[in-house]
Design a protein around this motif. Structure first.
Motif, PDB file in Angstrom:
ATOM      1  N   GLU A 274       5.001  13.100   5.102  1.00 32.39           N
ATOM      2  CA  GLU A 274       5.892  12.618   6.246  1.00 32.39           C
ATOM      3  C   GLU A 274       5.072  11.827   7.152  1.00 32.39           C
ATOM      4  OE1 GLU A 274       7.638  16.150   7.883  1.00 32.39           O
ATOM      5  OE2 GLU A 274       8.904  16.294   6.108  1.00 32.39           O
ATOM      6  N   ASP A 275       3.621  11.747   7.206  1.00 32.94           N
ATOM      7  CA  ASP A 275       2.895  10.966   7.981  1.00 32.94           C
ATOM      8  C   ASP A 275       2.825   9.735   8.019  1.00 32.94           C
ATOM      9  OD1 ASP A 275       1.072  11.083   6.116  1.00 32.94           O
ATOM     10  OD2 ASP A 275      -0.141  12.542   6.731  1.00 32.94           O
ATOM     11  N   GLY A 276       3.167   9.145   6.965  1.00 37.49           N
ATOM     12  CA  GLY A 276       3.025   7.718   6.668  1.00 37.49           C
ATOM     13  C   GLY A 276       1.607   7.290   6.571  1.00 37.49           C
ATOM     14  N   MET A 277       0.888   7.923   6.145  1.00 40.27           N
ATOM     15  CA  MET A 277      -0.455   7.634   5.938  1.00 40.27           C
ATOM     16  C   MET A 277      -0.751   6.568   4.613  1.00 40.27           C
ATOM     17  SD  MET A 277      -3.100  10.701   7.412  1.00 40.27           S
ATOM     18  CE  MET A 277      -4.707   9.627   7.339  1.00 40.27           C
ATOM     19  N   ALA A 278      -1.758   5.637   4.741  1.00 42.76           N
ATOM     20  CA  ALA A 278      -1.817   4.774   3.331  1.00 42.76           C
ATOM     21  C   ALA A 278      -2.751   5.266   2.220  1.00 42.76           C
ATOM     22  CB  ALA A 278      -2.231   3.399   3.901  1.00 42.76           C
ATOM     23  N   PHE A 279      -3.862   5.966   2.809  1.00 41.50           N
ATOM     24  CA  PHE A 279      -4.756   6.416   2.026  1.00 41.50           C
ATOM     25  C   PHE A 279      -5.341   7.755   1.887  1.00 41.50           C
ATOM     26  CE2 PHE A 279      -5.885   2.042   3.882  1.00 41.50           C
ATOM     27  CZ  PHE A 279      -5.993   1.558   2.321  1.00 41.50           C
ATOM     28  N   ALA A 280      -3.970   8.685   2.185  1.00 43.95           N
ATOM     29  CA  ALA A 280      -4.132  10.057   2.074  1.00 43.95           C
ATOM     30  C   ALA A 280      -4.037  10.688   0.555  1.00 43.95           C
ATOM     31  CB  ALA A 280      -3.423  10.831   3.022  1.00 43.95           C
ATOM     32  N   HIS A 281      -4.592  10.135  -0.219  1.00 40.46           N
ATOM     33  CA  HIS A 281      -4.567  10.319  -1.708  1.00 40.46           C
ATOM     34  C   HIS A 281      -5.706  10.288  -2.074  1.00 40.46           C
ATOM     35  CE1 HIS A 281      -4.613   6.064  -2.687  1.00 40.46           C
ATOM     36  NE2 HIS A 281      -3.807   5.813  -1.383  1.00 40.46           N
ATOM     37  N   SER A 282      -6.053  10.902  -3.270  1.00 37.28           N
ATOM     38  CA  SER A 282      -7.373  10.604  -4.150  1.00 37.28           C
ATOM     39  C   SER A 282      -7.148  10.075  -5.368  1.00 37.28           C
ATOM     40  CB  SER A 282      -8.035  12.020  -4.008  1.00 37.28           C
ATOM     41  OG  SER A 282      -7.070  13.203  -4.166  1.00 37.28           O
ATOM     42  N   ALA A 283      -8.230  10.023  -6.067  1.00 38.95           N
ATOM     43  CA  ALA A 283      -8.217   9.200  -7.286  1.00 38.95           C
ATOM     44  C   ALA A 283      -7.165   9.077  -8.328  1.00 38.95           C
ATOM     45  CB  ALA A 283      -9.527   9.765  -8.089  1.00 38.95           C
ATOM     46  N   GLY A 284      -6.611   7.931  -8.399  1.00 40.91           N
ATOM     47  CA  GLY A 284      -5.741   7.808  -9.266  1.00 40.91           C
ATOM     48  C   GLY A 284      -5.832   7.794 -10.804  1.00 40.91           C
TER      49      GLY A 284
ATOM     50  N   TYR B 204      -0.676  15.862 -12.311  1.00 37.95           N
ATOM     51  CA  TYR B 204      -0.602  14.887 -11.317  1.00 37.95           C
ATOM     52  C   TYR B 204       0.863  14.580 -10.918  1.00 37.95           C
ATOM     53  CZ  TYR B 204      -1.496  10.126  -9.154  1.00 37.95           C
ATOM     54  OH  TYR B 204      -1.710   9.324  -8.436  1.00 37.95           O
ATOM     55  N   ARG B 205       1.023  14.701  -9.410  1.00 41.00           N
ATOM     56  CA  ARG B 205       2.399  14.284  -9.095  1.00 41.00           C
ATOM     57  C   ARG B 205       2.219  13.733  -7.746  1.00 41.00           C
ATOM     58  NH1 ARG B 205       3.129  16.181 -13.287  1.00 41.00           N
ATOM     59  NH2 ARG B 205       4.685  17.559 -14.167  1.00 41.00           N
ATOM     60  N   LEU B 206       3.176  12.703  -7.682  1.00 40.18           N
ATOM     61  CA  LEU B 206       3.290  11.833  -6.576  1.00 40.18           C
ATOM     62  C   LEU B 206       4.210  12.616  -5.376  1.00 40.18           C
ATOM     63  CD1 LEU B 206       1.913   9.201  -6.038  1.00 40.18           C
ATOM     64  CD2 LEU B 206       4.277   8.094  -6.599  1.00 40.18           C
ATOM     65  N   ARG B 207       3.449  12.711  -4.199  1.00 44.12           N
ATOM     66  CA  ARG B 207       4.492  13.485  -3.226  1.00 44.12           C
ATOM     67  C   ARG B 207       4.728  12.563  -1.874  1.00 44.12           C
ATOM     68  NH1 ARG B 207       6.516  16.615  -6.588  1.00 44.12           N
ATOM     69  NH2 ARG B 207       5.570  18.408  -7.348  1.00 44.12           N
ATOM     70  N   PRO B 208       5.912  12.563  -1.407  1.00 43.66           N
ATOM     71  CA  PRO B 208       5.919  11.794  -0.257  1.00 43.66           C
ATOM     72  C   PRO B 208       5.300  12.662   0.962  1.00 43.66           C
ATOM     73  CG  PRO B 208       8.113  12.915  -0.962  1.00 43.66           C
ATOM     74  CD  PRO B 208       7.012  13.031  -2.011  1.00 43.66           C
TER      75      PRO B 208
ATOM     76  N   LEU C 166       0.985  -1.349  -0.106  1.00 43.77           N
ATOM     77  CA  LEU C 166      -0.012   0.025  -0.189  1.00 43.77           C
ATOM     78  C   LEU C 166       0.865   1.305  -0.176  1.00 43.77           C
ATOM     79  CD1 LEU C 166      -2.773  -1.090   2.642  1.00 43.77           C
ATOM     80  CD2 LEU C 166      -3.034  -0.813   0.057  1.00 43.77           C
ATOM     81  N   PRO C 167       0.448   2.454  -0.585  1.00 44.51           N
ATOM     82  CA  PRO C 167       1.043   3.482  -0.602  1.00 44.51           C
ATOM     83  C   PRO C 167       1.399   4.416   0.622  1.00 44.51           C
ATOM     84  CG  PRO C 167      -0.929   3.847  -1.680  1.00 44.51           C
ATOM     85  CD  PRO C 167      -1.001   2.615  -1.138  1.00 44.51           C
ATOM     86  N   TYR C 168       1.901   3.672   1.736  1.00 45.66           N
ATOM     87  CA  TYR C 168       2.221   4.262   3.051  1.00 45.66           C
ATOM     88  C   TYR C 168       3.168   5.378   2.596  1.00 45.66           C
ATOM     89  CZ  TYR C 168       0.171   0.547   5.722  1.00 45.66           C
ATOM     90  OH  TYR C 168      -0.854  -0.218   6.311  1.00 45.66           O
ATOM     91  N   GLY C 169       2.842   6.571   3.218  1.00 46.16           N
ATOM     92  CA  GLY C 169       3.855   7.830   3.018  1.00 46.16           C
ATOM     93  C   GLY C 169       3.715   8.421   1.730  1.00 46.16           C
ATOM     94  N   TRP C 170       2.711   8.199   0.969  1.00 39.59           N
ATOM     95  CA  TRP C 170       2.563   8.855  -0.374  1.00 39.59           C
ATOM     96  C   TRP C 170       1.250   9.565  -0.575  1.00 39.59           C
ATOM     97  CZ3 TRP C 170       6.582   9.392  -3.401  1.00 39.59           C
ATOM     98  CH2 TRP C 170       7.562   8.617  -3.314  1.00 39.59           C
ATOM     99  N   GLY C 171       1.447  10.893  -1.034  1.00 44.95           N
ATOM    100  CA  GLY C 171       0.332  11.577  -1.514  1.00 44.95           C
ATOM    101  C   GLY C 171       0.169  12.084  -2.881  1.00 44.95           C
ATOM    102  N   VAL C 172      -0.704  12.780  -3.164  1.00 48.17           N
ATOM    103  CA  VAL C 172      -0.726  13.257  -4.520  1.00 48.17           C
ATOM    104  C   VAL C 172      -1.019  14.597  -4.674  1.00 48.17           C
ATOM    105  CG1 VAL C 172      -1.447  11.042  -5.605  1.00 48.17           C
ATOM    106  CG2 VAL C 172      -3.034  12.546  -4.876  1.00 48.17           C
TER     107      VAL C 172
END
Lengths: 151, 397, 271
Positions: free
Chosen positions: B71-81, B65-69, B52-58
């Motif tokens: 710091e909080d390590g959340m798994a689902f803090a990103h929206s539609a891919g 569209y850019r992937l951004r690290p 799972l994309p722990y630590g990745w946001g968008v």
């Protein structure tokens, strides 16, 4: 009783005045009722039978552009200068019609402007319908492409 | 198990999420979920929750569209891919039937009978849950049901994860499709999770929406038990973060009946404006989680006696889409963009009883020229409104 | 998508240089019965599938009749099928002409070109029970005398039934003794009471529009002018999206619908 769109479009009084000018005529099958270039000094409302509008083309039978039948106005060139037929008309079988003398009707139109306007409008309507029909046929909608409902 | 028991919430940790993937795999399911790959968060088969994309946001914007690290390590803090679940439920290419021609010219036809995979979708966003429900109505809700879609769908186990960090292109609130889900058995999910990360730690508020969901939930290690003070606190934190997310939507649709707006805008000047920008590439239709259109492809083998029919994704932006022996009905870019938008927001209601848009924002992000569906709807609204206000148009109704 | 059911071609009759009428009989189990106006998806082995309206329904042997004009790859392949060969059939799909609802009314059946094909079963059914309807008018437009479909049958309708049958062609040949002109020119000699008439119109879209407008002008209520529309179709089950016409899916809400619904949709260009 067959509908006669031209007469039906006239107001009642005008219709009767015009009807008084008509006289019944008949043509045998194959009769040339008028020819292209001839003087458009008459017009007819067909009672029965079928009339072909034709064009003279050397070397072939005159092609039929359109057919007219009961109720139809035969001839509108009498209303506009130079009062000459631009097509020919041929009886395709025995034809009965009411014939009108064009100069007399034109005089009546000038004397009775209401009748004149109504008649001009009725004839224009016939011409417009034939123009629309001609445009539709120009499209060749039933032709090899672009035709049909479900292929 | 009773309904109240089913919807009762527990709190699981990252180990619980790992166990969830293991349990689903053990139960024979192909687990699909988000993972960071190729500079995007894509959907892929997961062997473990570590993918799972722990630590990745968008970072999202129109055409961006850019992937951004994180710091909080959340798994689902990103929206539609770039993808949606239709990739699996309504795949790009599906064989529909096979046909054999015998020596006497007789034809035998056979429906495709490959068994549907047993999917578990982990990380379905609320907007996408509604998108799945919309495709259900289109493909199985009418006189004819697509049997292959129904099989794939009936066998799928859905784990929804509520949204706590919407993107700049998200507008689910104005479409009534997010960022949260309701409680109970008729919400369409098997499990719902809300990711919470605060001083009390990284955890997931979890509740079941189906009997199978409850069964699976019971097998997971709990961090906080049912009805404990800590669990209640987590639930409260989860609800608060979803509520806060609703206030942070990047975009919104005009608050009017979009169905009426579309029906009344067929002659709008705005279509010319958008058509001057639209490349008619069809990216929006591919990225859209509800766009369902397909075309067909007939293939034969070299002998010519074995034939197959395949259906493949199609797009209303394609010129051939509306082909009618002489040529396309919708030839101009204007008419094709208008078809897409008026269908999505308007005539979808007439055809299938709801809007076709869930506010996920994918069409905005993945448009190469950054056409924004909310901006176009607003412009159409403004144009219609100004017409109503103009002297010729008379008074506002 | 449902899977086609095999039917056998039992008869093939040439209509014109590029159009044939084929009779099909189920090779095994038959599809549910079709109603006039509905269509089938016909599958030519390995080539593809197209929507084709039924031009005849043989209730005795569950057979179907289709008139196919070779205009593309699939219709060309279907046109080339001869007795003994197989074709895949799905259906019945779509709305029908709903002839029973026209009971007690005068009928005005107006066809242009191959648009006569979907209307033929309506004429056949109406003439089979003439007492149920008022005057029956069948008006047919064809490009040339040679391209007129069902010539013998039209002759039979004309001479052996009480129907008013009129045929007109755009381009007559030397032998043609019938009318010359567009099909709308036949309307004023048809016998119908506008307010008590149900019209069934099928042909190229401009011909449908011209005819329907003329009929509205003559006083036929728009909802009683039934027209049959055509759009690209891939699935016929409402799932492929191709046949959209504004709010309609033509495979589901059409192909036959009232002019009151069709008119605004056809008036919008590129809808």
């Amino acid at each position: 009783m067959t509908a006669t769109p031209v007469l039906d479009a006239l107001p009642a009084g005008s219709r009767e005045r015009l009807a008084l000018l008509g006289r019944e005529v008949s043509f045998p099958a194959g009769a040339l009722i008028f020819e292209e270039g001839g003087s458009a000094d008459r017009f007819w409302i067909i009672r029965s039978g079928s009339v072909a509008l034709t064009v003279h083309v050397p070397g072939r039978r005159p092609p039929t552009v359109e057919t007219l039948g009961p109720g139809d106005l035969l001839g509108w060139s009498w209303l506009f200068p130079p009062y000459e037929w631009h097509l020919g008309a041929e009886a395709r079988g025995p034809v009965r019609a009411d014939e009108f003398d064009a100069p007399t009707v034109r005089v009546l139109c000038v004397e009775d402007l209401a009748l004149g306007y109504a008649l001009a409008q009725a004839v224009a309507r016939v011409v417009a319908d034939r123009l629309k029909a001609t445009r539709m046929r120009l499209l060749d909608l039933y032709g090899p492409s672009g035709s049909g409902s479900m292929p | 198990m009773t309904d109240s028991g089913r919807s009762a919430a527990v709190v699981i940790g990252k180990d619980g999420l790992a166990a969830l993937v293991e349990v689903l795999v053990e139960r024979g399911r192909t687990v699909i979920g988000p993972t960071a790959r190729d500079g995007a968060i894509v959907l892929a088969e997961l062997a473990s929750a570590e993918q799972l994309p722990y630590g990745w946001g968008v970072e999202l914007e129109a055409g961006h569209y850019r992937l951004r690290p994180r710091e909080d390590g959340m798994a689902f803090a990103h929206s539609a891919g770039p993808q949606s679940w239709k990739t699996y439920l309504h795949p790009q290419r599906v064989r529909q039937w096979s046909a054999e021609r015998g020596p006497g010219g007789e034809v035998t036809l056979r429906a495709d009978s490959d068994p549907a995979p047993s999917y578990a979708f982990l990380g379905v966003r609320p907007c996408d849950l509604r998108a799945i429900a919309i495709q259900d109505r289109v493909l199985t809700g009418g006189t004819y049901a697509d049997p292959a879609y129904r099989d794939r769908r009936d066998g799928a186990f859905l784990v929804v994860v509520e949204c706590t960090d919407p993107g700049a292109t998200c507008f689910c609130v104005s479409m009534g499709t997010g960022p949260g889900v309701g409680e109970g058995d008729d919400e369409g999910y098997d499990l719902a999770l809300t990711e919470v990360l605060d001083d009390a730690g990284h955890r997931f508020w979890a509740r079941a929406g189906s009997a199978e969901g409850a069964e699976v939930l019971a097998l997971l290690p709990r961090q906080q038990g049912l009805g404990t003070v800590a669990a209640e606190a987590t639930a409260t934190a989860a609800r608060e973060s979803v509520t806060a997310a609703a206030g942070r939507m990047g975009r919104s649709m005009p608050p009017v009946s979009l169905q009426r707006l579309m029906a009344g805008s067929l002659d709008a000047k705005r279509w010319d404006d958008v058509a001057a920008r639209c490349l008619t590439c069809g990216n929006c239709t591919m990225a859209c989680p509800t766009c369902f259109c397909t075309t067909t492809e007939d293939v034969t083998d070299l002998t010519g006696d074995h034939a197959e029919r395949w259906s493949t994704w199609d797009s209303c932006f394609d010129l051939d889409f509306s082909h009618l022996h002489g040529g396309p009905v919708r030839e101009s870019a204007r008419s094709r963009y208008r078809q897409w938008l008026t269908h999505k927001l308007g005539t979808w209601h007439d055809q299938f009883g709801s809007s076709g848009c869930v506010g996920c924002g994918r069409c905005i992000v993945w448009c190469p020229v950054g056409i924004d569906i909310t901006e176009e709807a607003a412009a159409l609204h403004a144009e219609t409104w100004s017409m109503l206000e103009s002297p010729e148009g008379g008074a506002r109704p | 998508m449902t899977t086609p059911v095999p039917y056998e071609v039992v008869r093939w009759e040439s209509e014109t240089a590029d159009t044939a009428t084929v009779a099909l009989r189920p090779a095994g189990a038959a599809l549910p019965s079709f109603r006039p106006g509905q269509f089938a998806m016909l599958y030519a082995f390995g080539v593809g599938e197209i929507p084709v309206s039924v031009s005849g329904i043989s209730r005795a042997d569950q057979g179907l009749v289709h008139t196919i004009r070779a205009v593309g790859a699939v219709s060309g392949a279907l046109y080339g099928l001869r007795p003994g060969t197989s074709v895949g059939v799905r259906g019945p799909f779509g709305t029908d002409w709903d002839l029973p609802a026209a009971r007690g009314h005068d009928l005005l059946i107006v066809a242009g070109g191959i648009g006569l094909a979907p209307l033929r079963p309506v004429v056949v059914d109406a003439l089979a029970e003439p007492d149920r309807y008022g005057r029956v008018n069948v008006l047919v437009g064809s490009r040339t005398p040679d391209e007129l479909l069902y010539r013998a049958e039209i002759g039979h309708w004309s001479t052996a039934t009480a129907a008013h049958v009129a045929v007109t062609v755009d381009r007559p040949d030397d032998r043609w003794t019938g009318e010359v002109g567009v099909v709308t020119a036949l309307l004023h000699r048809a016998r119908f009471r506008p307010h008590g008439t149900v019209a069934f119109v099928c042909g190229p879209e401009p011909m449908i529009r011209a005819t329907a407008r003329d009929l509205v002008h003559r006083g036929v209520p728009a909802q009683r002018i039934r027209v049959s529309l055509e759009r690209n179709m891939r699935c016929a089950t409402g799932h492929c999206g191709h046949c959209q016409l504004g709010p309609l899916l033509v495979c589901r809400d059409g192909p036959v619908l009232g002019w009151d619904r069709a008119e605004p949709l056809l008036a919008t260009r590129e809808l």
